[in-house]
Design an enzyme around this catalytic site. Sequence first.
Site, short mmCIF file in Angstrom:
data_model
loop_
_atom_site.label_atom_id
_atom_site.label_comp_id
_atom_site.label_asym_id
_atom_site.label_seq_id
_atom_site.Cartn_x
_atom_site.Cartn_y
_atom_site.Cartn_z
N SER A 1 -46.06 -5.31 -9.67
CA SER A 1 -46.27 -5.36 -8.20
C SER A 1 -44.96 -5.70 -7.48
CB SER A 1 -47.40 -6.31 -7.84
OG SER A 1 -47.41 -7.50 -8.59
N ARG B 1 -53.37 1.45 -16.48
CA ARG B 1 -52.73 2.77 -16.45
C ARG B 1 -53.24 3.68 -17.57
NH1 ARG B 1 -48.21 3.75 -13.34
NH2 ARG B 1 -47.61 2.09 -11.93
N1 PPS Z 1 -40.27 2.83 -14.57
C1 PPS Z 1 -40.96 1.74 -14.96
N2 PPS Z 1 -40.81 0.57 -14.29
C2 PPS Z 1 -41.51 -0.51 -14.69
N3 PPS Z 1 -42.39 -0.53 -15.73
C3 PPS Z 1 -42.56 0.61 -16.41
C4 PPS Z 1 -41.85 1.80 -16.07
N4 PPS Z 1 -42.23 2.77 -16.94
C5 PPS Z 1 -43.11 2.24 -17.78
N5 PPS Z 1 -43.33 0.94 -17.47
C6 PPS Z 1 -44.35 0.12 -18.16
O1 PPS Z 1 -45.40 -0.03 -17.20
C7 PPS Z 1 -45.76 -1.39 -17.05
C8 PPS Z 1 -45.85 -1.77 -15.57
O2 PPS Z 1 -46.99 -1.26 -14.99
P1 PPS Z 1 -47.49 -1.88 -13.61
O3 PPS Z 1 -48.73 -1.14 -13.26
O4 PPS Z 1 -47.59 -3.36 -13.75
O5 PPS Z 1 -46.31 -1.51 -12.61
S1 PPS Z 1 -46.29 -1.55 -11.01
O6 PPS Z 1 -46.94 -2.81 -10.60
O7 PPS Z 1 -47.03 -0.39 -10.50
O8 PPS Z 1 -44.86 -1.49 -10.62
C9 PPS Z 1 -44.68 -2.21 -17.69
O9 PPS Z 1 -45.39 -3.23 -18.38
P2 PPS Z 1 -44.91 -4.76 -18.40
O10 PPS Z 1 -43.73 -4.79 -19.34
O11 PPS Z 1 -46.10 -5.48 -18.99
O12 PPS Z 1 -44.59 -5.23 -17.03
C10 PPS Z 1 -43.93 -1.24 -18.61
O13 PPS Z 1 -44.42 -1.38 -19.92
#
Ligand code: PPS
Length: 207
Positions: free
Chosen positions: A111, A70
């Site tokens: 995901s 991202r």
């Molecule tokens: N609204 C919301 N919901 C979930 N996560 C959030 C959100 N906003 C920011 N983040 C941060 O973004 C990371 C997840 O990104 P991803 O690309 O794995 O998400 S997804 O698969 O598209 O749902 C996730 O990282 P991880 O904690 O490593 O999972 C968060 O740090």
Amino acid sequence: MATIGNSTNIFWHESPVGKAERQKLLNQQGCVVWITGLSGSGKSTLAYSLNRELHTRGKLSYVLDGDNLRHGLNKNLGFAAEDRTENIRRVGEVAKLFADAGLICIASLISPYGKDRDACRALMPDKSFIEVFMNMPLEICEGRDPKGLYKLARAGKIKGFTGIDDPYEPPLSCEIEIKQKDGICPTPPEMTTEVATYLEDSGFLQA
Ligand SMILES: Nc1ncnc2c1ncn2[C@@H]1O[C@H](COP(=O)(O)OS(=O)(=O)O)[C@@H](OP(=O)(O)O)[C@H]1O
Ligand SMILES: Nc1ncnc2c1ncn2[C@@H]1O[C@H](COP(=O)(O)OP(=O)(O)O)[C@@H](O)[C@H]1O
């Protein structure tokens, strides 16, 4: 006229060097290890620990981590449902390319939607998409909260946070499930060994 998606007049070029030759060079089999689960469930920890373990064993792997992607490839995407779907579609396609190159591609993303993960699986040859479900209870993930995001979500400062006010659909079937045993979470080395052993037993660590 050749037409794929929105492009016209495009044609497929075969490489003179095939996947089998690349795999022989690397002495391994290209595949995708897809790690899914809530924020804080341990996806990145497992992804990078597995990356290190495979490196130590002389195997080439590469991590595609949601947070990192991202910052670049997916910097134009947010967390609305259609953005998450596009995020997963892109990473699924990139993972397919890495696996075709002969690498063990480790994708770690929330995901959250089953249909998006299934679409990534459908891109890959049979058995070479290994879905790892980090089945950690929300209370554990929220208790860890290393980035303070659950706190912000509970305070209403982040909207649409997975597990709080946005859905997570657990896999209906997956190759590996990482979960607590007798209320105790496996340690990072234990999780890593479980996945590395699966790869070894399935023949991915040799050509
Ligand atoms: N609204 C919301 N919901 C979930 N996560 C959030 C959100 N906003 C920011 N983040 C941060 O973004 C990371 C997840 O990104 P991803 O690309 O794995 O998400 S997804 O698969 O598209 O749902 C996730 O990282 P991880 O904690 O490593 O999972 C968060 O740090
Ligand atoms: N098996 C584990 N046991 C205990 N703590 C863990 C374990 N795996 C990860 N952690 C810790 O939990 C937090 C979240 O891990 P992380 O890998 O960043 O999760 P995710 O990528 O799913 O958001 C980190 O502080 C990490 O050190």
